[in-house]
Design a protein around this motif. Structure first.
Motif, PDB file in Angstrom:
ATOM      1  N   GLN A 388      26.114  25.698   3.435  1.00  0.00           N
ATOM      2  CA  GLN A 388      25.451  24.895   4.540  1.00  0.00           C
ATOM      3  C   GLN A 388      25.343  23.664   3.744  1.00  0.00           C
ATOM      4  N   ALA A 390      25.076  20.407   4.423  1.00  0.00           N
ATOM      5  CA  ALA A 390      24.128  19.206   5.007  1.00  0.00           C
ATOM      6  C   ALA A 390      22.531  19.637   4.720  1.00  0.00           C
ATOM      7  N   LYS A 391      22.623  20.846   5.243  1.00  0.00           N
ATOM      8  CA  LYS A 391      21.219  21.344   5.084  1.00  0.00           C
ATOM      9  C   LYS A 391      20.762  21.456   3.526  1.00  0.00           C
ATOM     10  N   HIS A 393      21.444  19.409   1.202  1.00  0.00           N
ATOM     11  CA  HIS A 393      21.478  18.232   0.877  1.00  0.00           C
ATOM     12  C   HIS A 393      20.097  17.669   1.298  1.00  0.00           C
ATOM     13  N   THR A 394      19.580  18.348   2.526  1.00  0.00           N
ATOM     14  CA  THR A 394      18.275  17.563   2.829  1.00  0.00           C
ATOM     15  C   THR A 394      17.303  18.033   1.878  1.00  0.00           C
ATOM     16  N   ALA A 420      27.028  19.306  -3.513  1.00  0.00           N
ATOM     17  CA  ALA A 420      26.932  19.168  -1.996  1.00  0.00           C
ATOM     18  C   ALA A 420      27.724  17.887  -1.532  1.00  0.00           C
ATOM     19  N   ASP A 421      27.479  16.630  -2.377  1.00  0.00           N
ATOM     20  CA  ASP A 421      28.121  15.457  -1.815  1.00  0.00           C
ATOM     21  C   ASP A 421      29.700  15.641  -2.019  1.00  0.00           C
ATOM     22  N   LEU A 424      30.423  17.356   1.006  1.00  0.00           N
ATOM     23  CA  LEU A 424      30.576  16.455   2.429  1.00  0.00           C
ATOM     24  C   LEU A 424      31.409  15.340   2.245  1.00  0.00           C
ATOM     25  N   ASN A 426      31.289  12.766   0.403  1.00  0.00           N
ATOM     26  CA  ASN A 426      30.318  11.528  -0.084  1.00  0.00           C
ATOM     27  C   ASN A 426      30.731  11.436  -1.692  1.00  0.00           C
TER      28      ASN A 426
END
Length: 741
Positions: A388, A390-391, A393-394, A420-421, A424, A426
Motif C-alpha cells: 500500500q 500511497a499510505k 508514503h503519507t 514507494a516513489d 507510485l 514518481n
C-alpha cells in the motif's frame, strides 16, 4: 539524550547539604499532609520545595502546563516564607526552582532573568562555586532548541571557568558531561566526545571511579553516528564500571544502552536479555508508565525478531494490566507495542488497526520528535511491505518532517521513500530519494573511516599519557614511602609516651567518677522507688474510683427501672404502660454497659459478644418469647468504648424489641439474626434481621416520625454511621460505622 539524568544526578552531586532532611519517595499527598502540620520554619520551606518539584517531574502529563503553574505558585510561597524568616539560602533555592519551572514551561526570558539575578547575588557575595552551579543549572534546564544554541554555550563556558577558578574538578567534569549532551543534541558528535574524554581525565585526577554515566554518553554518541563497535565497547564499560564500583543509581540506563547497541548489531538474543534486565529494574523502582512502555516496546521488537510473537503479546498484556495507560502518549506507545506484536504474529488487520490508533494518539500527544519519527517509520514500513504505497508514503513524509534521527534511520527512511516513489511512478522524487540514500550511505562510510584514524590517534596519545602517569605515580609513591617511615618513627615514640600519660590520667579520673556516680545512682534509686510506690497507689485509687462510679451508675439505673416498674402498676392506659416498659428496657441496655465495665479488668471498653448475648437474654425474658423466636448471633470478638456501646445497645434494644413485637403476629415462630462484623480499616457493620412479615410496601424510613425510628437515626448520627432499613424477606436494619477498636 541524557538531559533528564544529567539534570537530576549532577545537581544532586553538586548541591550543598541542608541542615534538615526529608525522607525520599514521599508522595504529593504525604507532602501536603506534612505541610498542613508543619510550622512556619525552614522545614516547611523544604516541604514546599519538594512538593513543587513533584509537579515539575510530571513530564509526560497531558496537563503539563497547569502542573507547572501549580509548581510556580508553591515555589513563590517558599520564597515569601524564606524572605519573612530571613533565610537567604532557602530563598535563593526557591527562586532557582521557580526559574526551573519557567524554563520547563518554555518561558525562557523569565527563567533566564531569575537565574541571572541569583548568579549576580552569588557573584557579589564572592561565592564563586555557587555562581558556577547557577550558570550550569541554567544551561541544563534551558530548551536545547534554536535559537538558544549560542546562549547555552556561553552559560556552559561561564560555569567551567568559575569551577576552574576554585579548582573544583568535580563540578568542571559535571559541566563538561552536560555540555557534551548539549553538543550531541546539536549533532556535534566530535566536540561532544572530546568533552566527555576530558571529563574522564578530570575524574581520574580526583581519584573518582564512578564514570559509568560518561561511558554511557560516549556509547550513545558513537551509536548515533554508526560506530557500533566503539559504542559496544563503551556500553560494556559503563555496565562493568557500575557493577565494580557499585554505581547503580541508574544501572537500568546502562543495561538499556547495551541492549540498544546489541540491537543495532542485530544480536537479538543478547539484546533481549539486557532489555529484560532494564525493564525488571524499572518495574521494581516504580518508573513512570512512559518509560515502562518504551522499554517494553524495545524488548517486544526483539522478541518479534526471534519469532516469539506470543511471548511479546503476553508481555504487552501484562504491562497494560499492571499499569493501565492514562495519558495520550502512554496510549500511543501501547498501541505501537500491540501493532508490533500482531505484525509479528502475521495478524495484519489487527496490526493495521493498532497502527492507526497509534498515529491518532501521536498527532495529539506532546511526544518528542524522535519517538514520533520511529512511530511513523514503523507504520510506513508496514504499509510498504503490504504493497500500500500511497499510505506508506503519507507516513514516511510525516517521519521526514522530524529532525534529529540517527543517520542509519534517515538512510532507511530515504530507501523506503525511494521504493514507494518508484512503485507510485514518481520517478523524479525516487531519483532524489536514491541520491539522498547514497549520500547518507557514503557519509556513514566516510564517518567510520575518519573515526578509525581518529581512534588510532587517541589510543596512541592515551597510552602515552597513561605510561607517563604510571611513572610519575611510581616516583611519588617512593618519595611518600620514605617520608612516611621517618614521620612514623617520630610519631610512634611520641605517641607511646603520650598514651601512657593519658592512660594513667584516665584511670585516676575513672575511679573518682565511678565513686561519684555510684553515690548519685543510690540517691536516685531511692527517689525512683518512692515515686513508683506513690504512682502505683494513685493508679489503684483511680481504678477503684472509676469502678465504683460505674457500679453506682448501674445501681442508679436499677433504681430508675424499679421506679418505672412500680409506676406502671398504677397506670391504666395500655399505651402508657407500654411506653414505660420500653423506657425500662432502654435503661436496662445502658445499665448493662456500666455493669460490664465495673466487672471487667478493662474499665474503658466492653467485649461486645458478651454484652449483646446478655442484652438479648434480658429482652427474651422481658417478652417471654420462650422457644417461638430463635436468635442467631454472629458477633466478632471486638471491644468498643462506652461512647459506642451505649448507642449500639439502644439501637439493638429498639430493633430487637420491634422485631419481637411486630414481626411475628399471633405468636408465630420465627428467627432474628444479629451480627456485628469488623471490616477493613476499623469499619464495623451491625445487622438485625428477622424473617417475619416485613415492612409495608409504602414504608419510608426517612419520613417516619415514630420515637423508635427517630431515636435510631439520632444514635446512628452520634456514631457518624449510616442507618438503613430494608425489606429483605423480612425486616433488615443495617448500621455501618467506624470505631478505633
Amino acid at each position: 539524550m541524557l538531559k533528564t539524568f544529567l539534570g537530576v544526578l549532577w545537581m544532586i552531586v553538586m548541591a550543598a547539604p541542608t541542615k534538615a532532611q526529608l525522607p525520599a519517595g514521599l508522595s504529593q499527598n504525604e507532602l501536603r499532609h506534612r505541610l498542613q502540620k508543619s510550622k512556619p520554619d525552614s522545614n516547611r520551606i523544604l516541604l514546599l520545595q519538594r512538593l513543587g518539584s513533584t509537579y515539575l517531574q510530571e513530564e509526560y502529563n497531558d496537563v503539563r502546563s497547569s502542573m507547572i503553574d501549580t509548581a510556580i505558585d508553591i515555589f513563590k510561597q517558599g520564597s515569601r516564607l524564606s524572605d519573612s524568616l530571613q533565610l537567604k539560602r532557602f530563598w535563593k533555592e526557591c527562586r532557582l526552582l521557580e526559574g526551573d519551572a519557567h524554563l520547563a514551561k518554555m518561558e525562557t526570558a523569565a527563567g533566564i532573568s531569575i537565574f541571572s539575578e541569583i548568579a549576580a547575588i552569588y557573584h557579589a557575595e564572592g561565592d564563586t562555586l555557587r555562581e558556577g552551579q547557577a550558570w550550569l543549572r541554567l544551561a541544563q534546564q534551558m530548551s536545547w532548541e534554536q535559537p538558544y544554541f549560542v546562549t547555552i554555550q556561553v552559560y556552559y563556558d561561564k560555569a567551567i571557568q568559575l569551577f576552574q577558578q576554585v579548582r573544583y574538578s568535580k563540578g568542571e567534569a559535571a559541566a563538561r558531561v552536560s555540555m557534551a549532551d548539549y553538543l550531541f543534541s546539536a549533532n556535534k558528535f566530535n566536540e561532544a566526545e572530546k568533552e566527555l574524554l576530558q571529563a574522564i581525565d578530570l575524574h581520574h585526577q580526583t581519584g573518582s571511579t564512578k564514570v559509568s554515566l560518561i561511558y554511557l554518553s560516549l556509547s550513545q554518541i558513537n551509536r548515533y553516528r554508526g560506530a557500533y563497535e566503539k559504542s559496544l565497547l563503551y556500553a560494556r564499560k559503563s555496565v562493568d564500571n557500575a557493577v565494580r564500583y557499585h554505581d547503580t543509581a541508574i544501572v537500568d540506563a546502562y543495561y538499556g544502552e547495551l541492549a540498544l547497541v546489541l540491537d543495532e548489531l542485530n544480536r537479538c538474543e543478547e539484546s533481549s536479555q539486557w532489555y529484560r534486565k532494564a525493564l525488571t529494574i524499572r518495574i521494581a523502582r516504580n518508573f513512570d508508565r512512559y518509560n515502562l512502555y518504551k522499554t517494553a516496546g524495545l524488548l517486544i521488537r526483539q522478541l518479534v525478531k526471534l519469532n516469539k510473537g506470543r511471548e511479546a503479546l503476553a508481555l504487552t498484556d501484562s504491562m497494560v494490566a499492571m499499569n493501565p495507560p492514562k495519558a495520550l502518549f502512554e496510549k500511543a506507545l501501547v498501541m505501537q507495542n500491540y501493532a508490533n506484536c500482531y505484525e509479528g504474529l502475521k495478524l495484519y488487520p489487527q496490526a493495521e488497526q493498532y497502527y492507526n490508533s497509534m498515529a491518532t494518539y501521536y498527532r495529539k500527544a506532546p511526544l518528542n520528535a524522535e519517538v514520533v519519527f520511529v512511530g511513523n517509520l514503523d507504520i510506513g514500513r508496514f504499509y510498504l511491505q503490504r504493497g500500500q504505497f500511497a499510505k506508506a508514503h503519507t507516513y514516511l513524509d510525516s517521519a521526514l518532517a522530524y529532525g534529529g534521527a540517527r543517520l542509519v534511520d534517515q538512510r532507511e527512511l530515504h530507501h523506503m521513500l525511494f521504493a514507494a516513489d518508484s512503485a507510485l511512478g514518481n520517478y523524479t522524487a525516487a531519483i532524489k530519494d536514491l541520491q539522498q540514500y547514497q549520500l547518507l550511505n557514503d557519509s556513514i562510510y566516510n564517518e567510520r573511516k575518519s573515526r578509525q584514524i581518529e581512534e588510532l590517534t587517541i589510543q596512541y596519545e592515551t597510552d602515552k599519557k597513561e605510561q607517563n602517569i604510571r611513572l610519575l605515580e611510581k616516583e611519588t609513591r617512593l618519595q611518600h614511602t620514605e617520608l612516611a617511615k621517618e614521620k612514623s618513627t617520630r610519631r610512634w615514640i611520641l605517641g607511646v609516651a603520650l598514651l601512657l600519660i593519658i592512660i594513667v590520667a584516665l584511670l585516676v579520673n575513672y575511679a573518682r567518677l565511678k565513686q561519684r556516680t555510684n553515690s548519685k545512682l543510690q540517691v536516685q534509686q531511692l527517689q525512683i522507688e518512692k515515686k513508683n510506690d506513690t504512682l502505683e497507689h494513685l493508679v489503684e485509687e483511680k481504678e477503684w474510683l472509676v469502678r465504683e462510679i460505674h457500679h453506682r451508675v448501674k445501681n442508679n439505673f436499677q433504681i430508675v427501672m424499679a421506679l418505672l416498674r412500680t409506676q406502671s402498676a398504677y397506670l391504666q392506659g395500655e399505651e402508657a404502660i407500654q411506653a414505660v416498659a420500653e423506657s425500662r428496657q432502654r435503661i436496662q441496655a445502658m445499665s448493662l454497659v456500666h455493669q460490664k465495665l465495673y466487672q471487667s479488668d478493662n474499665l474503658s471498653a466492653i467485649h461486645m459478644a458478651d454484652y449483646i448475648h446478655e442484652l438479648i437474654d434480658c429482652l427474651k425474658d422481658s417478652f417471654s418469647t420462650g422457644n417461638s423466636i430463635q436468635f442467631n448471633l454472629q458477633i466478632d470478638a471486638v471491644k468498643l468504648d462506652i461512647a459506642h456501646c451505649i448507642p449500639l445497645g439502644l439501637i439493638l434494644n429498639e430493633a430487637i424489641t420491634n422485631a419481637i413485637k411486630y414481626a411475628f403476629p399471633d405468636k408465630q415462630e420465627g428467627t432474628i439474626d444479629v451480627s456485628l462484623k469488623r471490616g477493613a480499616q476499623d469499619h464495623f457493620t451491625l445487622i438485625i434481621k428477622d424473617n417475619g412479615v416485613g415492612l409495608p410496601a409504602s414504608f419510608d424510613s426517612a419520613n417516619q416520625s415514630s420515637m423508635g425510628m427517630k431515636m435510631m437515626r439520632g444514635l446512628s448520627g452520634d456514631l457518624d454511621g449510616r442507618l438503613q432499613v430494608n425489606n429483605n424477606n423480612g425486616t433488615e436494619i443495617r448500621l455501618d460505622f467506624v470505631s478505633e477498636a
